[in-house]
Design a protein around this motif. Structure first.
Motif, mmCIF file in Angstrom:
data_model
loop_
_atom_site.group_PDB
_atom_site.id
_atom_site.type_symbol
_atom_site.label_atom_id
_atom_site.label_comp_id
_atom_site.label_asym_id
_atom_site.label_seq_id
_atom_site.Cartn_x
_atom_site.Cartn_y
_atom_site.Cartn_z
ATOM 1 N N THR A 54 13.292 -32.011 -38.495
ATOM 2 C CA THR A 54 12.129 -31.713 -37.665
ATOM 3 C C THR A 54 11.058 -32.786 -37.851
ATOM 4 O O THR A 54 11.006 -33.461 -38.897
ATOM 5 N N LEU A 55 10.217 -32.922 -36.837
ATOM 6 C CA LEU A 55 9.073 -33.833 -36.898
ATOM 7 C C LEU A 55 7.762 -33.065 -37.100
ATOM 8 O O LEU A 55 6.686 -33.650 -36.977
ATOM 9 N N ASP A 56 7.882 -31.783 -37.444
ATOM 10 C CA ASP A 56 6.678 -30.962 -37.609
ATOM 11 C C ASP A 56 5.790 -31.475 -38.737
ATOM 12 O O ASP A 56 4.552 -31.394 -38.642
ATOM 13 N N ASN A 57 6.394 -31.974 -39.798
ATOM 14 C CA ASN A 57 5.592 -32.486 -40.911
ATOM 15 C C ASN A 57 4.748 -33.687 -40.477
ATOM 16 O O ASN A 57 3.583 -33.813 -40.868
ATOM 17 N N PHE A 58 5.330 -34.573 -39.680
ATOM 18 C CA PHE A 58 4.586 -35.731 -39.190
ATOM 19 C C PHE A 58 3.487 -35.299 -38.228
ATOM 20 O O PHE A 58 2.384 -35.855 -38.258
ATOM 21 N N ALA A 59 3.781 -34.303 -37.368
ATOM 22 C CA ALA A 59 2.764 -33.808 -36.440
ATOM 23 C C ALA A 59 1.601 -33.174 -37.191
ATOM 24 O O ALA A 59 0.427 -33.379 -36.839
ATOM 25 N N PHE A 60 1.912 -32.428 -38.257
ATOM 26 C CA PHE A 60 0.855 -31.785 -39.030
ATOM 27 C C PHE A 60 -0.018 -32.812 -39.735
ATOM 28 O O PHE A 60 -1.251 -32.737 -39.688
ATOM 29 N N ILE A 61 0.622 -33.769 -40.393
ATOM 30 C CA ILE A 61 -0.152 -34.752 -41.157
ATOM 31 C C ILE A 61 -0.979 -35.642 -40.235
ATOM 32 O O ILE A 61 -2.043 -36.149 -40.612
ATOM 33 N N TRP A 62 -0.537 -35.823 -39.013
ATOM 34 C CA TRP A 62 -1.252 -36.689 -38.066
ATOM 35 C C TRP A 62 -2.376 -35.950 -37.348
ATOM 36 O O TRP A 62 -3.433 -36.527 -37.079
ATOM 37 N N VAL A 250 -2.724 -25.510 -52.363
ATOM 38 C CA VAL A 250 -1.278 -25.513 -52.553
ATOM 39 C C VAL A 250 -0.697 -26.759 -51.894
ATOM 40 O O VAL A 250 -0.934 -27.034 -50.720
ATOM 41 N N THR A 251 0.072 -27.525 -52.660
ATOM 42 C CA THR A 251 0.638 -28.767 -52.146
ATOM 43 C C THR A 251 1.724 -28.466 -51.119
ATOM 44 O O THR A 251 2.663 -27.715 -51.387
ATOM 45 N N GLN A 252 1.580 -29.050 -49.941
ATOM 46 C CA GLN A 252 2.587 -28.928 -48.887
ATOM 47 C C GLN A 252 3.463 -30.187 -48.948
ATOM 48 O O GLN A 252 3.087 -31.240 -48.433
ATOM 49 N N TYR A 253 4.615 -30.041 -49.550
ATOM 50 C CA TYR A 253 5.421 -31.211 -49.863
ATOM 51 C C TYR A 253 5.996 -31.891 -48.627
ATOM 52 O O TYR A 253 6.145 -33.124 -48.602
ATOM 53 N N GLY A 254 6.338 -31.135 -47.619
ATOM 54 C CA GLY A 254 6.876 -31.744 -46.409
ATOM 55 C C GLY A 254 5.874 -32.683 -45.752
ATOM 56 O O GLY A 254 6.165 -33.877 -45.556
ATOM 57 N N PRO A 255 4.685 -32.197 -45.387
ATOM 58 C CA PRO A 255 3.673 -33.098 -44.828
ATOM 59 C C PRO A 255 3.258 -34.216 -45.770
ATOM 60 O O PRO A 255 3.006 -35.334 -45.335
ATOM 61 N N LEU A 256 3.199 -33.919 -47.080
ATOM 62 C CA LEU A 256 2.827 -34.961 -48.040
ATOM 63 C C LEU A 256 3.857 -36.086 -48.046
ATOM 64 O O LEU A 256 3.493 -37.272 -48.061
ATOM 65 N N MET A 257 5.130 -35.742 -48.021
ATOM 66 C CA MET A 257 6.165 -36.773 -47.982
ATOM 67 C C MET A 257 6.168 -37.503 -46.647
ATOM 68 O O MET A 257 6.470 -38.699 -46.583
ATOM 69 N N ALA A 258 5.813 -36.816 -45.582
ATOM 70 C CA ALA A 258 5.697 -37.479 -44.278
ATOM 71 C C ALA A 258 4.576 -38.517 -44.303
ATOM 72 O O ALA A 258 4.727 -39.631 -43.797
ATOM 73 N N GLY A 259 3.434 -38.153 -44.897
ATOM 74 C CA GLY A 259 2.336 -39.113 -45.029
ATOM 75 C C GLY A 259 2.697 -40.275 -45.927
ATOM 76 O O GLY A 259 2.342 -41.427 -45.651
ATOM 77 N N THR A 260 3.423 -39.990 -47.007
ATOM 78 C CA THR A 260 3.859 -41.061 -47.902
ATOM 79 C C THR A 260 4.826 -42.000 -47.200
ATOM 80 O O THR A 260 4.781 -43.219 -47.385
ATOM 81 N N PHE A 261 5.686 -41.438 -46.387
ATOM 82 C CA PHE A 261 6.618 -42.259 -45.604
ATOM 83 C C PHE A 261 5.858 -43.182 -44.655
ATOM 84 O O PHE A 261 6.181 -44.372 -44.531
ATOM 85 N N LEU A 262 4.840 -42.645 -43.988
ATOM 86 C CA LEU A 262 4.021 -43.471 -43.100
ATOM 87 C C LEU A 262 3.302 -44.577 -43.866
ATOM 88 O O LEU A 262 3.063 -45.668 -43.330
ATOM 89 N N ALA A 263 2.951 -44.302 -45.114
ATOM 90 C CA ALA A 263 2.263 -45.311 -45.926
ATOM 91 C C ALA A 263 3.204 -46.420 -46.367
ATOM 92 O O ALA A 263 2.775 -47.567 -46.553
ATOM 93 N N ILE A 264 4.480 -46.110 -46.540
ATOM 94 C CA ILE A 264 5.435 -47.097 -47.032
ATOM 95 C C ILE A 264 5.961 -47.993 -45.916
ATOM 96 O O ILE A 264 6.235 -49.176 -46.140
ATOM 97 N N VAL A 265 6.077 -47.446 -44.712
ATOM 98 C CA VAL A 265 6.697 -48.193 -43.612
ATOM 99 C C VAL A 265 6.035 -49.549 -43.354
ATOM 100 O O VAL A 265 6.732 -50.568 -43.234
ATOM 101 N N PRO A 266 4.693 -49.659 -43.248
ATOM 102 C CA PRO A 266 4.097 -50.984 -43.003
ATOM 103 C C PRO A 266 4.431 -52.008 -44.081
ATOM 104 O O PRO A 266 4.666 -53.179 -43.768
ATOM 105 N N VAL A 267 4.474 -51.584 -45.337
ATOM 106 C CA VAL A 267 4.806 -52.517 -46.427
ATOM 107 C C VAL A 267 6.241 -53.005 -46.284
ATOM 108 O O VAL A 267 6.533 -54.202 -46.447
ATOM 109 N N LEU A 268 7.165 -52.106 -45.949
ATOM 110 C CA LEU A 268 8.550 -52.504 -45.755
ATOM 111 C C LEU A 268 8.689 -53.474 -44.587
ATOM 112 O O LEU A 268 9.431 -54.462 -44.670
#
Length: 289
Positions: A54-62, A250-268
Motif C-alpha cells: 500500500t501507499l497509505d504510509n506515504f500519503a499519510f506522511i506527506w 505512539v510511533t507509527q512505524y509504517g509512516p516513519l519508514m516511508a518518511g525515512t525512505f523518502l529521505a534516503i532516495v535523494p542521497v542514493l
C-alpha cells in the motif's frame, strides 16, 4: 596451487555476500515496512514482503505531517551548501596548490587542522557567531538585541558553506595536475582567476563531483546543527522532522519508514549519478600528491 587459490576466492566471495546481506538487510526491511499496511507491521511470524502493498504510509506522511516543508528546507540548505563548496572550496584548493604566496603553508596547515576539530566542539562558537551576526534578525551593528541568523536558511547553511576537508581534497587534486597549463595561460596574458575558471576547473570534474556529493550528503543528513539553530517547526530540516514525528506519542512505524525512505532516495540518486566521478575524485584527490 590453483585449487587452493580457487578455494580462497570462493571463501572471499561467500564472506562478501554475507557482509553485503547484513548491510543491506536493514534497508530492505525499512522499504518493506514503508509499503506494509498497519495490520501487517507487527504480524507474526514477520514477513519480508507485504501481502497487500500500500501507499497509505506515504500519503499519510506527506499529507498529515510537515515532512514536505522539511524536505524543501533540506533541499534548499543542501543546494546552497553544494554551490558554496563547489565554488569556494575548489577555488581555495586551487590557490593553495598553484599560487605561491607568503603564508600559504601556514594557511594550509590551519585548514587541515580545522578539519580535525570535532563538530561537537564547534557548536557553541558557531551558535554565538550566527546569533550575533550584525544587522540580522533584529541585531544592531554590534550583533546584539536579536536572534541574528538563527532559525533561517542562511544560518543553517553558513557553517557548512566551505568545508576544510573539501579544500584539502581540491588542493591535492590540483597539485597532481600539470603546472604547464598555468604557465601557458600566463603567457597568453590570462590572470589567475581566468586560469582557474577556464583551464583547470573544466579538467577537475571528478573532484568537483566528489565535493558535490560529500557536501550534499553532509548537509542533507545533518541533525546536530539544525537541532541547535532551528526553533520553529517551519524551519525544520528533514532529519529534525522525522525525529519529531518519531517522538510524537505512539510511533507509527509504517509512516516513519516511508518518511525515512523518502529521505534516503535523494542521497542514493546523487551518489549513483556521480559514482564514477566520485571514485575518480577520491582516488586522485585523496591519494596522489
Amino acid at each position: 596451487m590453483s585449487a587452493r587459490t580457487s578455494g580462497t576466492g570462493r571463501r572471499r566471495t561467500l564472506l562478501t555476500g554475507v557482509v553485503t546481506l547484513l548491510v543491506a538487510m536493514p534497508f530492505v526491511w525499512m522499504v518493506s515496512l514503508a509499503f506494509k499496511p498497519k495490520t501487517e507491521v507487527f504480524s507474526y511470524p514477520p514477513k519480508l514482503l507485504p501481502d497487500q502493498p500500500t501507499l497509505d504510509n506515504f500519503a499519510f506522511i506527506w499529507n498529515s505531517t510537515n515532512i514536505p516543508g522539511a524536505m524543501a528546507n533540506s533541499l534548499i540548505v543542501a543546494t546552497l551548501t553544494v554551490a558554496g563548496n563547489c565554488v569556494a572550496a575548489t577555488a581555495a584548493g586551487y590557490a593553495l596548490a598553484r599560487i605561491d604566496f607568503r603564508g600559504s603553508r601556514l594557511l594550509f596547515t590551519t585548514v587541515l587542522g580545522s578539519a580535525m576539530v570535532p563538530s561537537i566542539v564547534q557548536l557553541i562558537p558557531l551558535f554565538l557567531i550566527v546569533k550575533g551576526f550584525p544587522l540580522a534578525g533584529g541585531n544592531d551593528l554590534l550583533g546584539q538585541g536579536g536572534t541574528g541568523l538563527l532559525d533561517s536558511h542562511v544560518g543553517l547553511v553558513l557553517p557548512m558553506l566551505v568545508q576544510p576537508l573539501n579544500i584539502y581534497l581540491a588542493r591535492q587534486y590540483f597539485l597532481d595536475m600539470p603546472g604547464e597549463l598555468a604557465e601557458a595561460g600566463r603567457l597568453d596574458g590570462a590572470g589567475e582567476l581566468r586560469i582557474f575558471w577556464q583551464i583547470y576547473l573544466p579538467l577537475a570534474r571528478p573532484i568537483v563531483a566528489t565535493i558535490a556529493i560529500l557536501s550534499f550528503t553532509g548537509a542533507w543528513e545533518d541533525f546536530l546543527w539544525p537541532l541547535v539553530a532551528v526553533s520553529s517547526p517551519q524551519m525544520q530540516t528533514l532529519p529534525l522532522a522525522l525525529s519529531s514525528f518519531a517522538g510524537s506519542g505512539v510511533t507509527q512505524y509504517g509512516p516513519l519508514m516511508a518518511g525515512t525512505f523518502l529521505a534516503i532516495v535523494p542521497v542514493l540518486v546523487i551518489f549513483v549519478a556521480g559514482q564514477r566521478h566520485f571514485v575518480q575524485g577520491l582516488g586522485a584527490g585523496g591519494v596522489k600528491g
